[in-house]
Design an enzyme around this catalytic site. Structure first.
Site, mmCIF file in Angstrom:
data_model
loop_
_atom_site.group_PDB
_atom_site.id
_atom_site.type_symbol
_atom_site.label_atom_id
_atom_site.label_comp_id
_atom_site.label_asym_id
_atom_site.label_seq_id
_atom_site.Cartn_x
_atom_site.Cartn_y
_atom_site.Cartn_z
ATOM 1 N N TYR A 140 0.809 -1.221 0.000
ATOM 2 C CA TYR A 140 0.000 0.000 0.000
ATOM 3 C C TYR A 140 0.845 1.276 0.000
ATOM 4 O O TYR A 140 0.337 2.358 -0.222
ATOM 5 C CB TYR A 140 -0.957 0.021 1.197
ATOM 6 C CG TYR A 140 -2.043 -1.046 1.158
ATOM 7 C CD1 TYR A 140 -2.099 -1.962 0.121
ATOM 8 C CD2 TYR A 140 -3.001 -1.130 2.155
ATOM 9 C CE1 TYR A 140 -3.074 -2.949 0.083
ATOM 10 C CE2 TYR A 140 -3.980 -2.107 2.116
ATOM 11 C CZ TYR A 140 -4.016 -3.023 1.081
ATOM 12 O OH TYR A 140 -4.979 -3.984 1.040
ATOM 13 N N LYS A 191 3.583 -15.339 1.992
ATOM 14 C CA LYS A 191 3.462 -16.085 0.734
ATOM 15 C C LYS A 191 4.888 -16.360 0.266
ATOM 16 O O LYS A 191 5.309 -15.977 -0.826
ATOM 17 C CB LYS A 191 2.664 -15.220 -0.268
ATOM 18 C CG LYS A 191 2.241 -15.930 -1.518
ATOM 19 C CD LYS A 191 1.150 -16.951 -1.311
ATOM 20 C CE LYS A 191 0.837 -17.680 -2.597
ATOM 21 N NZ LYS A 191 0.001 -18.872 -2.408
ATOM 22 N N ASP A 223 -3.045 -18.080 1.618
ATOM 23 C CA ASP A 223 -4.224 -18.760 1.074
ATOM 24 C C ASP A 223 -4.716 -19.833 2.036
ATOM 25 O O ASP A 223 -5.922 -19.994 2.263
ATOM 26 C CB ASP A 223 -3.945 -19.328 -0.325
ATOM 27 C CG ASP A 223 -2.568 -19.959 -0.456
ATOM 28 O OD1 ASP A 223 -1.723 -19.764 0.447
ATOM 29 O OD2 ASP A 223 -2.323 -20.649 -1.456
ATOM 30 N N ASP A 247 -5.117 -6.679 5.874
ATOM 31 C CA ASP A 247 -6.340 -5.957 5.521
ATOM 32 C C ASP A 247 -7.449 -6.975 5.251
ATOM 33 O O ASP A 247 -8.573 -6.876 5.757
ATOM 34 C CB ASP A 247 -6.032 -5.121 4.258
ATOM 35 C CG ASP A 247 -7.122 -4.133 3.929
ATOM 36 O OD1 ASP A 247 -8.083 -4.013 4.712
ATOM 37 O OD2 ASP A 247 -7.026 -3.465 2.878
ATOM 38 N N ASP A 251 -10.550 -8.567 8.128
ATOM 39 C CA ASP A 251 -11.987 -8.474 7.836
ATOM 40 C C ASP A 251 -12.631 -9.855 7.883
ATOM 41 O O ASP A 251 -13.744 -10.023 8.374
ATOM 42 C CB ASP A 251 -12.219 -7.866 6.446
ATOM 43 C CG ASP A 251 -12.336 -6.359 6.503
ATOM 44 O OD1 ASP A 251 -11.973 -5.764 7.543
ATOM 45 O OD2 ASP A 251 -12.789 -5.749 5.513
#
Ligand code: NAD
Length: 364
Positions: A140, A191, A223, A247, A251
């Site tokens: 980001y 990852k 994942d 992020d 959620d």
């Protein structure tokens, strides 16, 4: 004297903030903490009054405080302004200016709300996960970041994913320290089978882990973590991960608990921490005394824990919320047939009373 800056913001922000102050005053009375409040403008209200979402005076007040409580910012009135003048720009600005590199989002299912989750009750019962998300680095914020027209036609867009070992080390330390006062288990999510930045992430987390021999560390690909959160969320205690993975996963973890109106968060790392509900300003229900103040109130519990070093006071707030839910009180967003529906103010009163009375009172 503990100085707290209140940034009520927009929409339901001011209403839920009032209840937060009520609850902190109650816990202060029981625990002998005196609060000094300073209210400052941020978000849409700051745009209306001062022409920008994060005035310097607000930042100054925050820097000189022991902690900051934020309601929520934004609303349709300011949606058409350019990006850097929108209320949300204030959010990014305050995180940057206060050096808040760690975002802590607990997802905890209160026994009395297990049925509110979209997952089976036996899967969610007892969930207590803390997602520690890196907040100021990664994809980001990485540079270069641009778009360009290609000579052969079409466009190319570039974002950059980068992490330094210093950024990884400090967020890992926050996660291990949090785990020390919880179940002493950290799951680091990356990852690293694909990404170079994830390979560095894993190496550095392993290094930091050596300082915390009492904490069990395991690594998980993002994942797999997304799947495991739905399959068996109780396996997690603290999850630590990058800005973008965090992020998304925070959620997902939050939704295991069922209601947006119940989710607090903390952003820490600098001298002063910022505490806010996960939800937004809910403009459609503002001013009607129906918003759920519990996410804001539970954010106060995090302020007591992480900025004021008052774990017992923090626990009092959580226990009072639990007691009020247990006694059958619900705001509209978590209400079900057979429960006692109350408004924003009444919910704040109930939690404050439960704190003052030690949490013990029955269903009305
Ligand atoms: P929202 O979280 O404000 O609302 C989503 C839904 O949840 C709405 O139906 C709302 O009524 C309900 N809801 C949210 N909080 C509630 C509460 N405490 N009690 C009862 N119901 C609640 O998200 P949105 O509608 O996407 O955004 C509204 C505004 O808030 C936008 O301007 C957005 O940019 C802003 N926003 C701000 C923040 C923040 O300040 N950190 C975060 C997210 C969104």
């Amino acid at each position: 004297m503990v100085k707290i800056v209140l940034l009520p913001g927009d929409g339901i922000g001011p209403e839920i903030m009032q209840e937060a102050v009520k609850v902190l005053e109650a816990v202060g009375q029981v625990e002998g903490i005196s609060f000094e409040w300073e209210t400052a403008d941020m978000g849409g209200i700051a745009i209306d009054k001062h022409g920008l979402p994060l005035p310097e005076a607000t930042l100054k007040a925050c820097r000189n405080s022991h902690g900051v409580l934020l309601g929520a910012v934004g609303g349709p009135k300011w949606d058409d302004l350019p990006g850097d003048l929108r209320p949300e720009a204030g959010l990014l600005g305050i995180r940057r200016e206060l050096g808040l590199f760690a975002n802590l989002r607990p997802a905890k299912v209160f026994g009395s709300l297990e049925a509110a989750s979209s997952l089976k009750q036996e899967v969610v019962a007892g969930i207590d996960v803390l997602v520690v998300r890196e907040l100021t680095g990664g994809l980001y914020f990485g540079r270069p970041r641009f778009r360009e027209a290609l000579p052969e036609g079409g466009m190319r867009a570039v974002d950059t994913l980068e992490y330094t070992s210093m950024e990884i080390e400090r967020i890992a330390r926050v996660a291990f320290e949090a785990a020390m006062v919880r179940q002493r288990k950290v799951t680091s999510v990356d990852k690293s089978n694909i990404l170079e930045s994830s390979r560095l992430w894993r190496e550095v987390v392993n290094q930091v882990a050596k300082e915390f021999p009492d904490v069990e560390l395991n690594h998980m690909f993002v994942d797999n973590c997304a799947m495991q959160l739905l399959r068996d969320p109780k396996q997690f205690d603290v999850i630590v991960t990058t800005n973008m993975f965090g992020d998304i996963l925070s959620d997902e973890a939050a939704m295991l608990t069922g209601s947006l109106g119940m989710l607090p968060s903390a952003s820490i790392g600098g001298k002063v921490g910022l505490y806010e509900p996960v939800h937004g300003s809910a403009p459609l229900i503002a001013g009607q005394d129906i918003a759920n103040p519990l996410a804001m109130i539970l954010s106060c519990a995090m302020l007591l824990q992480y900025s004021l070093g008052r774990p017992r006071a923090s626990r009092r707030v959580e226990q009072a919320v639990e007691a009020v839910l247990e006694a059958g009180y619900r705001t509209g967003d978590i209400w079900q047939e057979g429960y006692n529906r109350v408004g924003t103010k009444a919910m704040g009163d109930l939690v404050a009373r439960a704190i003052l009375e030690g949490g013990a009172y029955g269903k009305s």
